[in-house]
Design a protein around this motif. Structure first.
Motif, PDB file in Angstrom:
ATOM      1  N   ARG A   1       4.551   3.653   8.845  1.00  0.00           N
ATOM      2  CA  ARG A   1       5.195   2.940   7.646  1.00  0.00           C
ATOM      3  C   ARG A   1       5.851   3.986   6.671  1.00  0.00           C
ATOM      4  N   ILE A   2       5.482   5.709   6.922  1.00  0.00           N
ATOM      5  CA  ILE A   2       5.972   5.949   5.887  1.00  0.00           C
ATOM      6  C   ILE A   2       7.386   6.595   5.960  1.00  0.00           C
ATOM      7  N   GLN A   3       7.801   6.314   7.674  1.00  0.00           N
ATOM      8  CA  GLN A   3       9.011   7.115   7.843  1.00  0.00           C
ATOM      9  C   GLN A   3      10.013   6.118   7.166  1.00  0.00           C
ATOM     10  N   GLU A   4       9.848   4.437   6.268  1.00  0.00           N
ATOM     11  CA  GLU A   4      10.561   4.527   5.864  1.00  0.00           C
ATOM     12  C   GLU A   4      11.322   4.767   4.341  1.00  0.00           C
ATOM     13  N   LYS A   5      10.191   6.066   4.013  1.00  0.00           N
ATOM     14  CA  LYS A   5      10.624   6.426   2.725  1.00  0.00           C
ATOM     15  C   LYS A   5      11.189   7.621   3.397  1.00  0.00           C
TER      16      LYS A   5
ATOM     17  N   ASN B   1       0.481  -0.484  -0.225  1.00  0.00           N
ATOM     18  CA  ASN B   1      -0.261   0.021  -0.219  1.00  0.00           C
ATOM     19  C   ASN B   1       0.936   1.434  -0.238  1.00  0.00           C
ATOM     20  N   LEU B   2       1.921   1.440   0.537  1.00  0.00           N
ATOM     21  CA  LEU B   2       3.060   2.873   1.503  1.00  0.00           C
ATOM     22  C   LEU B   2       3.436   2.985  -0.414  1.00  0.00           C
ATOM     23  N   GLU B   3       3.362   1.828  -1.271  1.00  0.00           N
ATOM     24  CA  GLU B   3       4.832   1.656  -2.492  1.00  0.00           C
ATOM     25  C   GLU B   3       3.836   2.215  -3.496  1.00  0.00           C
TER      26      GLU B   3
END
Length: 328
Positions: A251-255, A223-225
């Motif tokens: 999860r957005i902190q991975e980006k 979903n994030l990607e």
């Protein structure tokens, strides 16, 4: 003063002082006047009954939305009220009283998604930040009968109890608490499966989004990607799912290396989704349904969501708080 809808050929001109006073004393009628009904003229052109219709389809829609805004419990109650108020019938655009079956047949043919899109565009005309920050969530809806073949058993994540019925999956504008679009499924369908069907209904309007806030149910790298590739940051808490690996809180902190404090301030806005669900259930009676089969439940819940959009539009045009259902 003449109604802005004069000349459309279906609504009675509202010009006399007595008529204006009666509208002002009936808040649901007054809210309906905030809508530009000329944008719905396609309803009259799309009459596929094969013969001239006895009733204006716009008038039938207005009457059903009046039912929702006035918090009437059923079509039969609407018919009873209209039967005793010829003036109200005329303001709604009805020259004669439709039967319950006429309303029910029309309700089953209403294109809910198109109407939600049209009224959302009216809100956007008034509030330029509309649909910039969007939330996604679902809410439970009990079935009218356990014999409804389209419903199923599911777990209500608010009460932590099992129920037989449906889920209403929704995208909301977090600024105004107005619904944007919806999908109705049986109660056993997981929230994350409906994220992209909802975004598909938004179409090109997703380009206006600066962010999408969701809860753990929507957490996945996929979903994030998929959203990140089109410029939409998905902001949700990470679901650890028994992972032994140290994970970020969001999860957005991975980006994007946002600090937790910054993310916490942004994410607290997601709670507006829960509050919107509360408003829909407690003030627009979305907690119950008196019909069976998923297509009828979709029509009923859709009319309630349209009514909520009209409340928001009316409040914005009045210079009032659009986030409340208390209309004066």
């Amino acid at each position: 003063m003449l109604s802005k809808n004069v000349g459309t050929g279906w609504q009675m001109p509202v010009s006399c002082f007595d008529c204006q006073c009666k509208i002002l004393s009936d808040v649901p009628l007054m809210m309906l006047e905030a809508v530009d009904w000329q944008r719905f003229r396609y309803l009259e052109k799309n009459n596929k009954m094969g013969r001239p219709s006895t009733y204006s389809r716009i008038a039938l829609l207005r009457a059903l939305l009046y039912m929702e805004l006035a918090n009437l419990s059923s079509v039969s109650e609407l018919v009873r009220i209209l039967k005793g108020d010829y003036y109200k019938m005329n303001v709604l655009g009805l020259n004669k009283l439709p039967s319950e079956s006429t309303f029910s047949r029309f309700k089953d043919t209403v294109d809910i998604d198109r109407i939600l899109t049209i009224i959302a565009s009216m809100i956007k005309d008034e509030e330029q930040d509309f649909m910039c920050m969007v939330g996604v969530d679902s809410t439970s809806l009990n079935a009218y009968s356990q014999k409804d073949p389209d419903a199923s058993w599911g777990l209500d994540h608010i009460t932590d109890e099992w129920y037989y019925g449906y889920k209403i999956h929704l995208l909301y504008d977090l600024l105004t608490l107005a619904p944007i679009c919806s999908v109705v499924t049986p109660a056993n369908i997981h929230d994350t499966t409906q994220l992209f069907p909802l975004l598909k209904k938004m179409g090109a309007r997703t380009l206006q989004m600066n962010g999408l806030l969701a809860d753990m149910a929507y957490d996945s790298k996929e979903n994030l990607e998929r959203l990140y590739q089109v410029g939409i940051p998905l902001i949700n808490r990470v679901n650890p799912r028994n992972s032994k690996k140290e994970l970020p809180r969001y999860r957005i902190q991975e980006k994007i290396p946002f600090h937790d404090i910054t993310m916490n301030k942004i994410y607290k806005n997601r709670m507006h989704c829960e509050y919107t669900n509360y408003l829909l259930k407690e003030h627009l009676d979305l907690k119950r349904v008196k019909t069976t089969r998923i297509f009828r439940v979709t029509a009923k819940t859709g009319l309630t969501l349209i009514a909520r959009q009209i409340q928001v539009l009316y409040q914005i045009r009045q210079g009032a708080n659009p986030r409340t259902t208390i209309i004066e």
